[in-house]
Enzyme design. Structure first.
Site, short mmCIF file in Angstrom:
data_model
loop_
_atom_site.label_atom_id
_atom_site.label_comp_id
_atom_site.label_asym_id
_atom_site.label_seq_id
_atom_site.Cartn_x
_atom_site.Cartn_y
_atom_site.Cartn_z
CG HIS A 164 -1.66 -1.26 1.45
ND1 HIS A 164 -2.90 -1.54 0.91
CD2 HIS A 164 -1.29 -2.38 2.14
CE1 HIS A 164 -3.27 -2.77 1.28
NE2 HIS A 164 -2.31 -3.29 2.02
CB SER A 204 13.79 22.25 -15.82
OG SER A 204 13.04 23.44 -15.96
CE LYS A 259 11.76 19.74 -12.40
NZ LYS A 259 10.72 18.99 -11.73
CD GLU A 298 9.28 12.04 -16.02
OE1 GLU A 298 8.30 12.78 -15.89
OE2 GLU A 298 10.45 12.45 -16.14
#
Ligand code: ARG
Length: 469
Positions: free
Chosen positions: A161, A282, A288, A295
């Protein structure tokens, strides 16, 4: 009368030319030209069989084989003008052959149809692609084994979970992915086995009146056997659907894997670092470092699930036998293969360069009372029924939550208020290392078991590489 090379081979019964838009709309050559090597391989085998059966002369066969090889070299070299009016790869190749060698070229299509031809070409192509894909899966598996070996003792929290559950080893976690990939690889081997049946000889749908030898053609092309039923042979696309289903499952695995890598490389987890060469920055936020590769793989799973649905829908209402609908099988299949291969390649390279932040993982495992089950098991060993032990530990955890301390940070006296059965030796089971080392059976997370599992996996992969499996 000698026809020009761009005349449609089927134009005989037509009085009006094809509408220009319809011609482009129905053509597949823009994408199916990718199959040319397999198309030519199939044609060479077909011509060889025809000559052995006395349907072509040896001289005709030789001219056809040499001519097809020359066409192949021209296409290889990029020196070939694909023609839309000639619809597809099959008619483009055949027309070029006939333009080069004359009448013998016109005999190649004897006892054959584009329907059994395309079904054969796609199988030959996909068979090779499956071999490449299975090799890429192995490469990724080897990268995971190396990583698991390096991190066999590294402890991190295991989750259920997405809540801290019990400590596990990083090596064990990597081996979970290895097992999923092993099933993916086996599924593709099954798919290849079922697919490796030859449609040629089915001709348009009913077979052919020539005395062909399908067993011989199948042998020449490395198929296990000729397809049993001509109607099925030209219209079956389950092999494509099965492959795409296998690909979808594999991508689902890579997508889940990606989700973990993305979480783990975030500042909040900080468990791993992906190599700079697999991330991007970025344009606005200088701090970043984005995990683009996982992804994108996670994102690509969507299009492959879509292709599976597309192919199922393509087939669902088709009456026997061949229908032009089937031309729509190629683009989803090509796209599935390209994206699957790309995802596997980038994953194998990326996983070879992952670095682990062992301290961060250990710190995280210390939070969340991950050794609570170990304490309950300890009490059971002292003679307390498991349900009572569960209750006792629950109370100890309650104290820890209130105090902001882990179980190992409670004193013996504090622990003993919940059960007199608790002794000094309890601290051995409350440590992370003690917890993982105790799960010491096949399939368990103990470092010793991880090493043994790595050994078995390497033997499995090695046996397959040397052709024993
Ligand atoms: N381009 C076609 C396909 O991909 C080849 C078979 C065409 N057969 C036919 N009868 N029109 O399915």
């Amino acid at each position: 009368m000698q026809e020009t090379s761009s005349a449609k081979p089927w134009a005989g019964r037509f009085n009006a030319p094809t509408d220009a838009f319809v011609e482009a709309f129905t053509a597949s050559v823009d994408f199916d030209q990718r199959l040319y090597r397999y198309d030519i391989q199939g044609s060479i085998a077909h011509a060889t069989m025809l000559a052995r059966q006395g349907i072509l002369t040896a001289a005709e066969r030789d001219a056809i084989v040499k001519g097809l090889e020359a066409v192949r070299s021209r296409i290889d070299a990029g020196d070939f003008a694909w023609s839309i009016p000639l619809e597809d790869v099959h008619m483009n190749v055949e027309s070029a052959l006939t333009a080069d060698i004359g009448d013998a070229g016109k005999k190649l299509h004897t006892g054959r149809s584009r329907n059994d031809q395309v079904a054969t070409d796609v199988r030959l192509w996909l068979r090779d692609e499956i071999d490449t894909i299975r090799g890429e899966i192995q490469r990724l598996q080897r990268a995971l084994l190396d990583l698991a070996e390096r991190e066999a003792e590294t402890i991190l929290p295991g989750f259920t979970h997405l809540q801290v559950a019990q400590p596990i080893t990083f090596g064990h976690h990597m081996l979970a992915w290895l097992e999923m990939l092993e099933r993916d690889r086996a599924r593709l081997a099954d798919c290849r086995r079922r697919m490796n049946v030859m449609p040629l000889g089915a001709a348009a749908l009913a077979g052919t009146t020539y005395p062909i030898d399908r067993h011989y053609t199948a042998e020449l092309l490395g198929f296990d056997r000729p397809a049993e039923n001509s109607l099925d042979a030209v219209s079956d696309r389950d092999f494509a659907i099965e492959f795409t289903a296998d690909a979808a499952i594999l991508m689902m695995h890579l997508s889940r894997f990606s989700e973990e890598l993305i979480l783990w490389s975030s500042a909040q987890f900080g468990f791993i670092e992906l190599s700079d060469s697999f991330c991007t920055g970025s344009s606005i936020m200088p701090q970043k470092k984005n995990p683009d590769v996982p992804e994108l793989v996670r994102g690509k799973s969507g299009r492959i699930f879509g292709h599976l649905m597309g192919l199922l829908t393509l087939m669902k209402s088709q009456p026997l036998a061949y229908n032009k609908d089937n031309q729509e099988d190629k683009e989803p299949l090509f796209d599935t293969v390209d994206n699957l291969k790309g995802s596997l390649k980038v994953y194998a390279d990326m996983m070879g360069k992952v670095t682990c932040n062992r301290e961060r993982m250990r710190e995280a495992a210390k939070q969340g009372f991950s050794t609570a089950t170990d304490l309950a098991d300890y009490l059971v060993r002292k003679g307390i029924p498991f349900r009572d032990a569960h209750e006792i530990v629950g109370k100890a955890v309650g104290l820890g939550v209130r105090e902001g301390r882990d179980l190992a940070e409670l004193s013996l006296a504090e622990l003993q208020q919940f059960s007199g059965a608790i002794g000094e030796d309890v601290f051995e089971v409350l440590t992370l290392d003690g917890s993982v080392a105790a799960r010491d059976h096949i399939g368990g997370t103990a470092p010793a078991q991880v090493r043994a599992a790595i050994q078995r996996a390497r033997e499995r992969l090695g046996a397959e590489a040397s052709g024993d499996a």
